[in-house]
Design a protein around this motif. Sequence first.
Motif, mmCIF file in Angstrom:
data_model
loop_
_atom_site.group_PDB
_atom_site.id
_atom_site.type_symbol
_atom_site.label_atom_id
_atom_site.label_comp_id
_atom_site.label_asym_id
_atom_site.label_seq_id
_atom_site.Cartn_x
_atom_site.Cartn_y
_atom_site.Cartn_z
ATOM 1 N N TRP A 1 -5.328 4.929 -6.476
ATOM 2 C CA TRP A 1 -5.071 3.650 -7.159
ATOM 3 C C TRP A 1 -6.089 2.582 -6.757
ATOM 4 N N LEU A 2 -6.880 2.878 -5.700
ATOM 5 C CA LEU A 2 -7.801 1.878 -5.159
ATOM 6 C C LEU A 2 -9.067 1.835 -6.013
ATOM 7 N N LYS A 3 -9.262 0.710 -6.690
ATOM 8 C CA LYS A 3 -10.489 0.543 -7.476
ATOM 9 C C LYS A 3 -11.417 -0.343 -6.654
ATOM 10 N N LEU B 1 2.226 1.743 -3.351
ATOM 11 C CA LEU B 1 1.225 2.233 -4.296
ATOM 12 C C LEU B 1 0.944 3.714 -4.054
ATOM 13 N N ASN C 1 4.021 5.720 -5.071
ATOM 14 C CA ASN C 1 4.119 5.649 -6.525
ATOM 15 C C ASN C 1 3.396 6.788 -7.221
ATOM 16 N N LEU C 2 2.335 7.270 -6.551
ATOM 17 C CA LEU C 2 1.553 8.354 -7.142
ATOM 18 C C LEU C 2 2.405 9.601 -7.332
ATOM 19 N N TYR D 1 0.841 -1.202 0.000
ATOM 20 C CA TYR D 1 0.000 0.000 0.000
ATOM 21 C C TYR D 1 0.876 1.253 0.000
#
Lengths: 382, 382
Positions: free
Chosen positions: B313-315, B49, B52-53, B46
């Motif tokens: 990023w959370l879908k 991720l 990463n943004l 997490y």
Amino acid sequence: MSVVEQLQQYPPPSEGEIKQMKPVITVPVAANGGSGTHSYSKNSLYQQLCANLEKEKIQEAIRKKLDVKTLSSVSNTFRIADMGCAAGPNTFITTEHLLEAIKQKYQNQCPNSEMPQFQVFFSDLPSNDFNTLFASLPPDREYFAVGVPGSFYDRLFPESSLHFVYNSYALQWLSNSPQELQDKNSLTYNKGKIHLTSARKEVIDAYAAQFARDTGSFLNNRAKELVPGGMLVIVMPGVPYGLPYAETTAGMMFDTMTSILLDMVEKGYVSESQLDTFNLPFYAACPEDIMPLVEEKGQYSIERMELTNPSSWLKGPINIHEWIDHVRAAMEGHFSRHFGSGIVDDLFGRLIQQLSDNYQKLESQYRDKTQLSVILKRKNSA
Amino acid sequence: MSVVEQLQQYPPPSEGEIKQMKPVITVPVAANGGSGTHSYSKNSLYQQLCANLEKEKIQEAIRKKLDVKTLSSVSNTFRIADMGCAAGPNTFITTEHLLEAIKQKYQNQCPNSEMPQFQVFFSDLPSNDFNTLFASLPPDREYFAVGVPGSFYDRLFPESSLHFVYNSYALQWLSNSPQELQDKNSLTYNKGKIHLTSARKEVIDAYAAQFARDTGSFLNNRAKELVPGGMLVIVMPGVPYGLPYAETTAGMMFDTMTSILLDMVEKGYVSESQLDTFNLPFYAACPEDIMPLVEEKGQYSIERMELTNPSSWLKGPINIHEWIDHVRAAMEGHFSRHFGSGIVDDLFGRLIQQLSDNYQKLESQYRDKTQLSVILKRKNSA
């Protein structure tokens, strides 16, 4: 939705990134970690006492040969590396001794300049117990402490970035036992033995050749990493040229290990081929091993090279139990990796017993000139 | 004769040397080590991720703002530090992203010069699991890897020795919870709470003051260590100015933790004063917290500062179990040190349960601008 499912929608890591997640497989074996009964950190006083014998000579070399004025003209940070630092605490004591001498030299040579900052790089194999090392760093240290994981047979540092390299009781560990010893059909097959001790000439030559290759790499890589005028100190097990290793105290220990393992083969605890293919990657060097390696490349000047008695601090008889505890902390990994950890207690237990049973012989073994110390200085060119 | 007896005849270690053998007592708490179920190395995707943004923005800053030509004029080694690297593997991925952009910039700006060598310093608390970190170093890395044990609230490096510092999901961990919160007779005593979430203004102010002190030290120390023109990147939990933290997703989690611990007090598993004196040293910052700290000293130019949505990023819905596993890997040590490790499984188990029971509320909590990213550049003087 699980992270795995989410990641399918997210740009997946590149091949390079996936590769990075794989652990490094390191062939060499580090000293025992932790701080338990058989840890190196609890069983390394002997190494410290031996290395301590060189303290005065190293400090003298710093006093007389290290030109700190020139070194400090290009950098306000003085960088020291201890390569083969293990999990401590010896490396911290050594560092203090080095710093003491280097600071003194600065005060004498550059009385009006500001003292440089010191950065000390503690380096050992990636499998070394750095956690224990870092947890025991001296809280009142006057240097910036850094850990460097890697083999000193490889490059570890950027070019011309180190001013002093110290390597104590480490270079005797070859990068690997010589490959030739695995060839069953050759004279270098070391049948029924675990070391060059009492082995035939071809085996000894194979060990010497491996040491030359390894130490050649070591010297080459350090020549790149050291600044001109930087100093390289090596302390390691030594032996006078031509003396059969079986005549030394350590040699008798290796021969005793061999006979215990042969007995284990007989009893079926260890297979014959397991024994025949095991060769402890340990090499005690003589000055004649090192000299041509240094001279060949012309990268260093030799400031000092000599054999001394590593046990001159020992008053009275050898305490075999303590001695073998120290040996075990440094070597256990080699045996447990090859033979499995099941035999290790038995091996070292019987080793203590048999050496005690042969105490008279042990005491009469040769141990006078069995520590080699080398002080080199990086030349300005080549 | 035992070693101890021998040592009595041998010059004893100096007081300084004895001191060095004592372990450092470190107050701060590192992320979980190892590679087990609750390890950070297995529960940090997490964070990767989220961080990463910022990748594109950081690479853009390197492309547009990092003057590698000037930097390389003084040193042929480019030094990068990741402060708060944990036990991997995120730090290796980040390093690759940084190197990719920096190398590209070199090729564009200095097409005729040799590429510098890269040395990457992975830094975290001495109690961090460096063994796991070192064992998982990318084997095909194109940089010299180094570990630096220490708190980034202290000095870690020599003066002007770093070119790029990266600090991701680390600066939210205060050096300590504010001391004022321990004063039972003051308005800052955080009775019945474990964090600033839902706490009274005095408690929030004490947290903010601690963050200002800590981050002030962080910025000051980095200003000394960075070369002029060097870059400092911070990514951390954020919150818009004035938004009550209880309205955020993380705030709801902290409030739920509090209510579980209150229940444990009621059941007698935890004492009341144990709860009242526990304050998680976690602070999500707003740009208004950082801005004055940077401007006050004038050591840095602000190249970028913004709040973003870390979960973009959370879908789909939040997977609470996975989320709390990540939280646990990073925070467990704080709870187990204060309350004992006995309550930890129960605490995090009930946390997952209760957040799941209140799923609707959790989904509606604020999480838009809860990641703060800051890109600074070391000015030439001041």
